[in-house]
Design a protein around this motif. Structure first.
Motif, mmCIF file in Angstrom:
data_model
loop_
_atom_site.group_PDB
_atom_site.id
_atom_site.type_symbol
_atom_site.label_atom_id
_atom_site.label_comp_id
_atom_site.label_asym_id
_atom_site.label_seq_id
_atom_site.Cartn_x
_atom_site.Cartn_y
_atom_site.Cartn_z
ATOM 1 N N SER A 27 0.743 -1.247 0.181
ATOM 2 C CA SER A 27 -0.017 -0.076 0.017
ATOM 3 C C SER A 27 0.792 1.333 -0.141
ATOM 4 O O SER A 27 0.411 2.159 0.483
ATOM 5 C CB SER A 27 -0.873 0.048 1.224
ATOM 6 N N ALA A 28 2.376 1.223 -0.220
ATOM 7 C CA ALA A 28 2.903 2.348 -0.815
ATOM 8 C C ALA A 28 2.873 3.022 -2.099
ATOM 9 O O ALA A 28 3.642 2.677 -2.766
ATOM 10 C CB ALA A 28 4.524 2.041 -0.244
ATOM 11 N N TYR A 29 1.529 3.447 -2.200
ATOM 12 C CA TYR A 29 1.227 3.476 -3.541
ATOM 13 C C TYR A 29 2.136 5.029 -4.265
ATOM 14 O O TYR A 29 2.440 4.742 -5.270
ATOM 15 C CB TYR A 29 -0.262 4.068 -3.697
ATOM 16 N N ARG A 30 2.340 5.861 -3.420
ATOM 17 C CA ARG A 30 3.346 7.009 -4.229
ATOM 18 C C ARG A 30 4.590 6.647 -4.370
ATOM 19 O O ARG A 30 5.015 6.907 -5.312
ATOM 20 C CB ARG A 30 3.365 8.184 -3.053
ATOM 21 N N GLU A 31 5.150 5.721 -3.689
ATOM 22 C CA GLU A 31 6.543 5.289 -3.933
ATOM 23 C C GLU A 31 6.514 4.213 -4.850
ATOM 24 O O GLU A 31 7.464 4.286 -5.915
ATOM 25 C CB GLU A 31 7.238 4.334 -2.565
ATOM 26 N N ALA A 32 5.389 3.590 -5.128
ATOM 27 C CA ALA A 32 5.207 2.770 -6.182
ATOM 28 C C ALA A 32 5.018 3.325 -7.659
ATOM 29 O O ALA A 32 5.617 2.949 -8.486
ATOM 30 C CB ALA A 32 3.849 1.752 -5.957
ATOM 31 N N ILE A 33 4.303 4.370 -7.444
ATOM 32 C CA ILE A 33 4.119 5.209 -8.766
ATOM 33 C C ILE A 33 5.539 5.567 -9.266
ATOM 34 O O ILE A 33 5.921 5.689 -10.619
ATOM 35 C CB ILE A 33 3.231 6.519 -8.484
ATOM 36 N N SER A 34 6.255 6.409 -8.532
ATOM 37 C CA SER A 34 7.659 6.462 -8.771
ATOM 38 C C SER A 34 8.704 5.501 -9.372
ATOM 39 O O SER A 34 9.135 5.687 -10.464
ATOM 40 C CB SER A 34 8.578 6.999 -7.692
ATOM 41 N N GLU A 35 8.535 4.364 -8.945
ATOM 42 C CA GLU A 35 9.080 3.240 -9.617
ATOM 43 C C GLU A 35 8.595 2.932 -10.938
ATOM 44 O O GLU A 35 9.320 2.538 -11.914
ATOM 45 C CB GLU A 35 9.233 1.880 -8.756
ATOM 46 N N TYR A 36 7.074 2.793 -11.091
ATOM 47 C CA TYR A 36 6.518 2.471 -12.325
ATOM 48 C C TYR A 36 6.738 3.579 -13.277
ATOM 49 O O TYR A 36 7.067 3.033 -14.414
ATOM 50 C CB TYR A 36 4.931 2.464 -12.031
ATOM 51 N N LEU A 37 6.989 4.659 -12.992
ATOM 52 C CA LEU A 37 7.172 5.776 -13.965
ATOM 53 C C LEU A 37 8.791 5.347 -14.382
ATOM 54 O O LEU A 37 8.955 5.699 -15.623
ATOM 55 C CB LEU A 37 7.124 7.193 -13.329
ATOM 56 N N SER A 38 9.628 5.172 -13.834
ATOM 57 C CA SER A 38 10.950 4.982 -13.956
ATOM 58 C C SER A 38 11.009 3.640 -14.863
ATOM 59 O O SER A 38 11.753 3.689 -16.022
ATOM 60 C CB SER A 38 11.888 4.423 -12.563
ATOM 61 N N ALA A 39 10.384 2.761 -14.776
ATOM 62 C CA ALA A 39 10.093 1.499 -15.286
ATOM 63 C C ALA A 39 9.864 1.791 -16.758
ATOM 64 O O ALA A 39 10.320 1.499 -17.843
ATOM 65 C CB ALA A 39 9.435 0.385 -14.847
ATOM 66 N N ILE A 40 8.607 2.698 -16.865
ATOM 67 C CA ILE A 40 8.152 3.137 -18.117
ATOM 68 C C ILE A 40 9.140 4.014 -19.151
ATOM 69 O O ILE A 40 9.200 3.852 -19.987
ATOM 70 C CB ILE A 40 6.898 4.112 -18.121
ATOM 71 N N MET A 41 9.973 4.673 -18.188
ATOM 72 C CA MET A 41 10.781 5.510 -18.791
ATOM 73 C C MET A 41 11.678 4.737 -19.764
ATOM 74 O O MET A 41 12.316 5.098 -20.860
ATOM 75 C CB MET A 41 11.764 6.306 -18.133
ATOM 76 N N LEU A 42 12.083 3.548 -19.044
ATOM 77 C CA LEU A 42 13.022 2.623 -19.868
ATOM 78 C C LEU A 42 12.321 1.782 -20.771
ATOM 79 O O LEU A 42 13.146 1.118 -21.754
ATOM 80 C CB LEU A 42 13.786 1.931 -18.768
ATOM 81 N N ASP A 43 11.114 1.508 -20.717
ATOM 82 C CA ASP A 43 10.472 0.465 -21.702
ATOM 83 C C ASP A 43 8.917 0.988 -21.568
ATOM 84 O O ASP A 43 8.352 0.737 -20.610
ATOM 85 C CB ASP A 43 10.637 -0.783 -20.941
ATOM 86 N N ARG A 44 8.619 1.737 -22.644
ATOM 87 C CA ARG A 44 7.160 2.351 -22.886
ATOM 88 C C ARG A 44 6.229 1.354 -23.383
ATOM 89 O O ARG A 44 5.204 1.744 -23.814
ATOM 90 C CB ARG A 44 7.487 3.369 -23.962
ATOM 91 N N ASP A 45 6.755 0.030 -23.461
ATOM 92 C CA ASP A 45 5.608 -0.840 -24.037
ATOM 93 C C ASP A 45 5.449 -2.009 -23.125
ATOM 94 O O ASP A 45 5.075 -3.274 -23.356
ATOM 95 C CB ASP A 45 6.250 -1.552 -25.347
ATOM 96 N N ASN A 46 5.779 -1.828 -21.734
ATOM 97 C CA ASN A 46 5.408 -2.631 -20.807
ATOM 98 C C ASN A 46 4.095 -2.467 -20.173
ATOM 99 O O ASN A 46 3.790 -1.683 -19.237
ATOM 100 C CB ASN A 46 6.622 -2.720 -19.619
ATOM 101 N N SER A 47 3.209 -3.294 -20.573
ATOM 102 C CA SER A 47 1.867 -3.078 -20.015
ATOM 103 C C SER A 47 1.728 -3.301 -18.585
ATOM 104 O O SER A 47 0.747 -2.755 -17.969
ATOM 105 C CB SER A 47 0.759 -4.292 -20.607
ATOM 106 N N ASP A 48 2.429 -4.266 -17.953
ATOM 107 C CA ASP A 48 2.322 -4.450 -16.524
ATOM 108 C C ASP A 48 2.779 -3.076 -15.701
ATOM 109 O O ASP A 48 2.266 -2.887 -14.632
ATOM 110 C CB ASP A 48 3.388 -5.590 -16.112
ATOM 111 N N SER A 49 3.625 -2.311 -16.128
ATOM 112 C CA SER A 49 4.016 -0.921 -15.532
ATOM 113 C C SER A 49 2.874 0.164 -15.678
ATOM 114 O O SER A 49 2.474 0.614 -14.847
ATOM 115 C CB SER A 49 5.266 -0.508 -16.045
ATOM 116 N N TYR A 50 2.185 0.159 -16.759
ATOM 117 C CA TYR A 50 1.023 1.051 -16.835
ATOM 118 C C TYR A 50 -0.166 0.461 -16.152
ATOM 119 O O TYR A 50 -1.097 1.104 -15.376
ATOM 120 C CB TYR A 50 0.497 0.841 -18.292
#
Length: 242
Positions: A27-50
């Motif tokens: 339930s650390a949603y804000r921290e998770a958002i930061s990690e997901y955005l970092s992942a998307i910056m490196l791979d914009r086609d990763n559906s799991d991150s979105y």
């Protein structure tokens, strides 16, 4: 590019997404958002991150953003039941039940045996005031998943909303046969009998409700209602002949 750098490029977004998933589960949603955005910056086609990003925004009650990212996830991978289910839920939470319907339909096509999306589809139709369709869905769900208590619960509630109290009481009794501990059904049955003018039966179920759930939020209403029924009976009682 060396094999090592190729390995780092492929693995890093996956690792970031996995770390974000762990944060989301805590339930650390804000921290998770930061990690997901970092992942998307490196791979914009990763559906799991979105997908993870959308779920985080849902929990933060930012439903427009949640829908935006979940739709992006669905665009990349159109075969994920959970993505369409969450999209439907977000539309409901945003107050757009008619927009939720198409997403729950897609979820059901991907997983026809999962009762949760079918239930939410019924709820969506109910919120769109398409009551007959909602009842049909609840009934079909009961037939397909006879142990799924939520379907009975929603069907009985809708029947009561439609003032079809006799039918509602029968559905509530079905719940009690499936699960005798589902004592909140006592309240619904009591209300149904009350509305049908069967005051003695209503009192009997109201008493059962108070015994089993004395601290329930409806307890005060039930006590007041029972008192009014008693007063009505005393004022309408015939005079004794002397």
């Amino acid at each position: 590019m060396t094999k090592k750098s190729q390995y780092m490029t492929v693995k890093e977004p996956i690792n970031l997404c996995a770390q974000a998933d762990r944060l989301r589960e805590k339930s650390a949603y804000r921290e998770a958002i930061s990690e997901y955005l970092s992942a998307i910056m490196l791979d914009r086609d990763n559906s799991d991150s979105y997908f993870g990003l959308g779920v985080c925004y849902k929990h933060l009650e930012k439903y427009s953003k949640a829908i935006q990212y979940l739709e992006k996830s669905a665009e990349i991978n159109e075969n994920n039941y959970q993505t369409f289910y969450e999209l439907g839920v977000c539309h409901l939470l945003k107050g757009i039940p008619c927009g939720a319907i198409k997403n729950f339909v897609k979820a059901i096509k991907l997983d026809p045996q999962n009762p949760d999306a079918i239930l939410q589809l019924g709820i969506s139709h109910e919120l769109c005031e398409e009551y007959d369709m909602a009842l049909m869905i609840y009934q079909k769900l009961i037939e397909n998943s006879p142990e799924y208590i939520k379907a009975y619960d929603h069907k009985s509630s809708l029947l009561m909303k439609m003032e079809r109290y006799k039918e509602a009481s029968l559905v509530l009794n079905q719940i009690m046969k499936l699960d005798s501990t589902y004592d909140k059904a006592f309240f619904g049955i009591g209300v149904c009998f009350d509305k049908l003018g069967k005051k003695m039966d209503a009192q009997r179920y109201y008493r059962k409700f108070l015994v089993s759930r004395p601290d329930d939020s409806q307890a005060s209403f039930v006590k007041d209602r029972m008192q009014k029924i008693r007063l009505q009976k005393s004022t309408t009682a015939p005079f004794a002949l002397v």
